[in-house]
Motif scaffolding. Structure first.
Motif, mmCIF file in Angstrom:
data_model
loop_
_atom_site.group_PDB
_atom_site.id
_atom_site.type_symbol
_atom_site.label_atom_id
_atom_site.label_comp_id
_atom_site.label_asym_id
_atom_site.label_seq_id
_atom_site.Cartn_x
_atom_site.Cartn_y
_atom_site.Cartn_z
ATOM 1 N N THR A 191 -3.516 3.607 2.952
ATOM 2 C CA THR A 191 -3.139 4.622 1.975
ATOM 3 C C THR A 191 -1.892 4.106 1.269
ATOM 4 N N LEU A 192 -2.005 3.900 -0.037
ATOM 5 C CA LEU A 192 -0.923 3.341 -0.841
ATOM 6 C C LEU A 192 -0.307 4.449 -1.687
ATOM 7 N N MET A 193 1.016 4.594 -1.598
ATOM 8 C CA MET A 193 1.707 5.632 -2.343
ATOM 9 C C MET A 193 2.926 5.055 -3.054
ATOM 10 N N LYS A 194 3.065 5.399 -4.336
ATOM 11 C CA LYS A 194 4.250 5.004 -5.092
ATOM 12 C C LYS A 194 5.453 5.756 -4.555
ATOM 13 N N THR A 195 6.585 5.070 -4.486
ATOM 14 C CA THR A 195 7.852 5.708 -4.134
ATOM 15 C C THR A 195 8.862 5.349 -5.224
ATOM 16 N N HIS A 212 4.824 2.497 -0.616
ATOM 17 C CA HIS A 212 4.719 2.937 0.774
ATOM 18 C C HIS A 212 3.276 2.706 1.195
ATOM 19 N N ILE A 213 3.089 2.028 2.335
ATOM 20 C CA ILE A 213 1.758 1.685 2.830
ATOM 21 C C ILE A 213 1.572 2.285 4.215
ATOM 22 N N VAL A 214 0.487 3.022 4.393
ATOM 23 C CA VAL A 214 0.090 3.532 5.702
ATOM 24 C C VAL A 214 -1.195 2.803 6.079
ATOM 25 N N HIS A 215 -1.158 2.088 7.204
ATOM 26 C CA HIS A 215 -2.315 1.312 7.686
ATOM 27 C C HIS A 215 -2.817 1.986 8.952
ATOM 28 N N GLU A 216 -4.112 2.326 8.979
ATOM 29 C CA GLU A 216 -4.686 3.021 10.134
ATOM 30 C C GLU A 216 -6.068 2.482 10.474
ATOM 31 N N GLN A 217 -6.445 2.700 11.735
ATOM 32 C CA GLN A 217 -7.824 2.517 12.172
ATOM 33 C C GLN A 217 -8.106 3.623 13.163
ATOM 34 N N GLU A 218 -9.411 3.915 13.340
ATOM 35 C CA GLU A 218 -9.788 5.034 14.194
ATOM 36 C C GLU A 218 -9.886 4.649 15.666
ATOM 37 N N ALA A 245 -0.481 -9.137 -5.026
ATOM 38 C CA ALA A 245 0.466 -9.204 -3.909
ATOM 39 C C ALA A 245 0.152 -8.150 -2.852
ATOM 40 N N LEU A 246 -0.297 -6.963 -3.272
ATOM 41 C CA LEU A 246 -0.653 -5.922 -2.303
ATOM 42 C C LEU A 246 -1.939 -6.268 -1.556
ATOM 43 N N MET A 247 -2.885 -6.894 -2.254
ATOM 44 C CA MET A 247 -4.113 -7.327 -1.574
ATOM 45 C C MET A 247 -3.771 -8.327 -0.468
ATOM 46 N N VAL A 248 -2.936 -9.284 -0.788
ATOM 47 C CA VAL A 248 -2.525 -10.295 0.200
ATOM 48 C C VAL A 248 -1.783 -9.629 1.352
ATOM 49 N N GLU A 281 3.311 2.069 9.357
ATOM 50 C CA GLU A 281 3.796 2.381 8.013
ATOM 51 C C GLU A 281 4.807 1.340 7.578
ATOM 52 N N LEU A 282 4.794 1.047 6.283
ATOM 53 C CA LEU A 282 5.660 0.006 5.736
ATOM 54 C C LEU A 282 6.070 0.396 4.322
ATOM 55 N N ASP A 283 7.352 0.175 3.999
ATOM 56 C CA ASP A 283 7.846 0.342 2.632
ATOM 57 C C ASP A 283 8.251 -1.021 2.112
ATOM 58 N N VAL A 284 7.787 -1.353 0.912
ATOM 59 C CA VAL A 284 8.133 -2.636 0.304
ATOM 60 C C VAL A 284 8.546 -2.411 -1.151
ATOM 61 N N PRO A 285 9.538 -3.178 -1.614
ATOM 62 C CA PRO A 285 9.870 -3.095 -3.034
ATOM 63 C C PRO A 285 8.710 -3.652 -3.852
#
Length: 95
Positions: A43-47, A52-58, A19-22, A65-69
């Motif tokens: 950057t994937l972090m457990k909460t 918690h997902i941080v999506h970045e590009q240079e 589900a996280l890959m998708v 940033e996104l938080d998902v159950p």
């Protein structure tokens, strides 16, 4: 970019829930930016409540940033690299 065949490494397959890959692929597709960099960084972090997902590009700079159950949250850094013929999702330590 990122509209070509998609691949994942063994590390991603074994450590990142499907589900996280998708969701990460969907986040790339939904980016609100004029141009997508060939390298997308997640950057994937457990909460306590999920993932918690941080999506970045240079270039150009992008940050979202996104938080998902999520019952099977992970701590990991994931790269998605597009070389114009295919895109590959890999763990940072596999780079």
């Amino acid at each position: 970019m990122f509209e070509n065949p998609k691949y994942i490494t063994c590390g991603v397959q074994s450590e990142i829930p499907d589900a996280l890959m998708v969701l990460m692929r969907q986040m790339i597709a939904a980016m609100q930016t004029a141009q997508k960099d060939y390298l997308q960084v997640f950057t994937l972090m457990k909460t306590p409540t999920g993932q918690h997902i941080v999506h970045e590009q240079e270039q150009p700079p992008y940050h979202y940033e996104l938080d998902v159950p999520c019952g099977d949250a992970v701590n990991a850094k994931v790269f998605v690299i597009d070389d114009l013929t295919h895109s590959t999702m890999l763990l940072a330590e596999e780079y």
